[in-house]
Scaffold this motif. Structure first.
Motif, short mmCIF file in Angstrom:
data_model
loop_
_atom_site.label_atom_id
_atom_site.label_comp_id
_atom_site.label_asym_id
_atom_site.label_seq_id
_atom_site.Cartn_x
_atom_site.Cartn_y
_atom_site.Cartn_z
N PHE A 59 -3.78 -14.23 13.38
CA PHE A 59 -2.92 -13.68 14.41
C PHE A 59 -2.09 -12.50 13.91
O PHE A 59 -1.85 -11.55 14.65
CB PHE A 59 -2.02 -14.75 15.01
CG PHE A 59 -2.74 -15.63 15.98
CD1 PHE A 59 -3.38 -15.11 17.09
CD2 PHE A 59 -2.81 -17.00 15.77
CE1 PHE A 59 -4.06 -15.92 17.98
CE2 PHE A 59 -3.48 -17.82 16.65
CZ PHE A 59 -4.11 -17.27 17.76
N SER A 60 -1.65 -12.53 12.65
CA SER A 60 -0.91 -11.38 12.13
C SER A 60 -1.83 -10.17 12.00
O SER A 60 -1.41 -9.03 12.24
CB SER A 60 -0.25 -11.71 10.79
OG SER A 60 -1.21 -11.79 9.75
N GLY A 61 -3.09 -10.40 11.63
CA GLY A 61 -4.05 -9.30 11.58
C GLY A 61 -4.34 -8.72 12.95
O GLY A 61 -4.42 -7.50 13.13
N LEU A 62 -4.48 -9.60 13.95
CA LEU A 62 -4.71 -9.13 15.31
C LEU A 62 -3.49 -8.38 15.85
O LEU A 62 -3.64 -7.40 16.59
CB LEU A 62 -5.04 -10.31 16.23
CG LEU A 62 -6.40 -10.96 16.02
CD1 LEU A 62 -6.53 -12.20 16.89
CD2 LEU A 62 -7.51 -9.98 16.33
N LYS A 63 -2.30 -8.83 15.47
CA LYS A 63 -1.08 -8.15 15.91
C LYS A 63 -1.02 -6.73 15.34
O LYS A 63 -0.64 -5.79 16.02
CB LYS A 63 0.13 -8.95 15.46
CG LYS A 63 1.43 -8.51 16.11
CD LYS A 63 2.60 -9.28 15.54
CE LYS A 63 2.89 -10.48 16.39
NZ LYS A 63 4.14 -11.16 15.98
N LYS A 64 -1.41 -6.57 14.07
CA LYS A 64 -1.42 -5.24 13.45
C LYS A 64 -2.46 -4.33 14.09
O LYS A 64 -2.23 -3.14 14.24
CB LYS A 64 -1.68 -5.35 11.94
CG LYS A 64 -0.52 -5.90 11.17
CD LYS A 64 -0.83 -5.98 9.70
CE LYS A 64 0.33 -6.59 8.94
NZ LYS A 64 0.06 -6.72 7.51
N ILE A 65 -3.60 -4.90 14.46
CA ILE A 65 -4.66 -4.09 15.08
C ILE A 65 -4.21 -3.58 16.45
O ILE A 65 -4.49 -2.44 16.80
CB ILE A 65 -5.97 -4.91 15.18
CG1 ILE A 65 -6.55 -5.12 13.79
CG2 ILE A 65 -6.98 -4.24 16.08
CD1 ILE A 65 -7.73 -6.07 13.76
N THR A 66 -3.54 -4.42 17.21
CA THR A 66 -3.15 -4.03 18.57
C THR A 66 -1.97 -3.06 18.60
O THR A 66 -1.75 -2.42 19.61
CB THR A 66 -2.79 -5.27 19.41
OG1 THR A 66 -1.73 -5.99 18.80
CG2 THR A 66 -4.01 -6.16 19.59
N ARG A 67 -1.26 -2.91 17.51
CA ARG A 67 -0.14 -1.96 17.48
C ARG A 67 -0.59 -0.60 17.22
O ARG A 67 -1.18 0.17 17.08
CB ARG A 67 0.87 -2.34 16.39
CG ARG A 67 1.67 -3.54 16.79
CD ARG A 67 2.71 -3.81 15.77
NE ARG A 67 3.43 -5.02 16.16
CZ ARG A 67 4.40 -5.53 15.47
NH1 ARG A 67 4.79 -4.98 14.36
NH2 ARG A 67 4.98 -6.62 15.88
#
Length: 67
Positions: A59-67
Motif C-alpha cells: 500500500f505504501s508503494g501504491l500510494k507513492k505511485i499514485t502521487r
C-alpha cells in the motif's frame, strides 16, 4: 477516550494469550526444501505479521505511485 483504548488493548492481549495457550500443538511448516516445526499459535501469529508487513509495503508503494 484513552482509558477505553487501554481497556480494548488489554482485552485483545488477553484474547491473544488464550488463543496461544489453546493452540500449542506442534505443526510442520514447509517451503521448498526448508521446513520448521513450531507451535500452531506461533505459526499463525507469524503469518499474520508477515501479511501485515507485506500489505503495508504494497500500500505504501501504491500510494507513492499514485502521487
Amino acid at each position: 477516550m484513552k482509558i477505553i483504548k487501554t481497556i480494548l488493548v488489554f482485552i485483545l492481549v488477553i484474547i491473544a494469550l488464550i488463543f496461544a495457550f489453546q493452540n500449542f500443538e506442534t505443526v510442520r511448516i514447509s517451503f521448498y526444501k526448508w521446513s520448521a516445526e513450531m507451535p500452531l499459535s506461533f505459526a499463525i501469529i507469524g503469518i499474520y505479521f508477515l501479511g501485515a508487513l507485506t500489505g503495508g509495503i504494497l500500500f505504501s508503494g501504491l500510494k507513492k505511485i499514485t502521487r
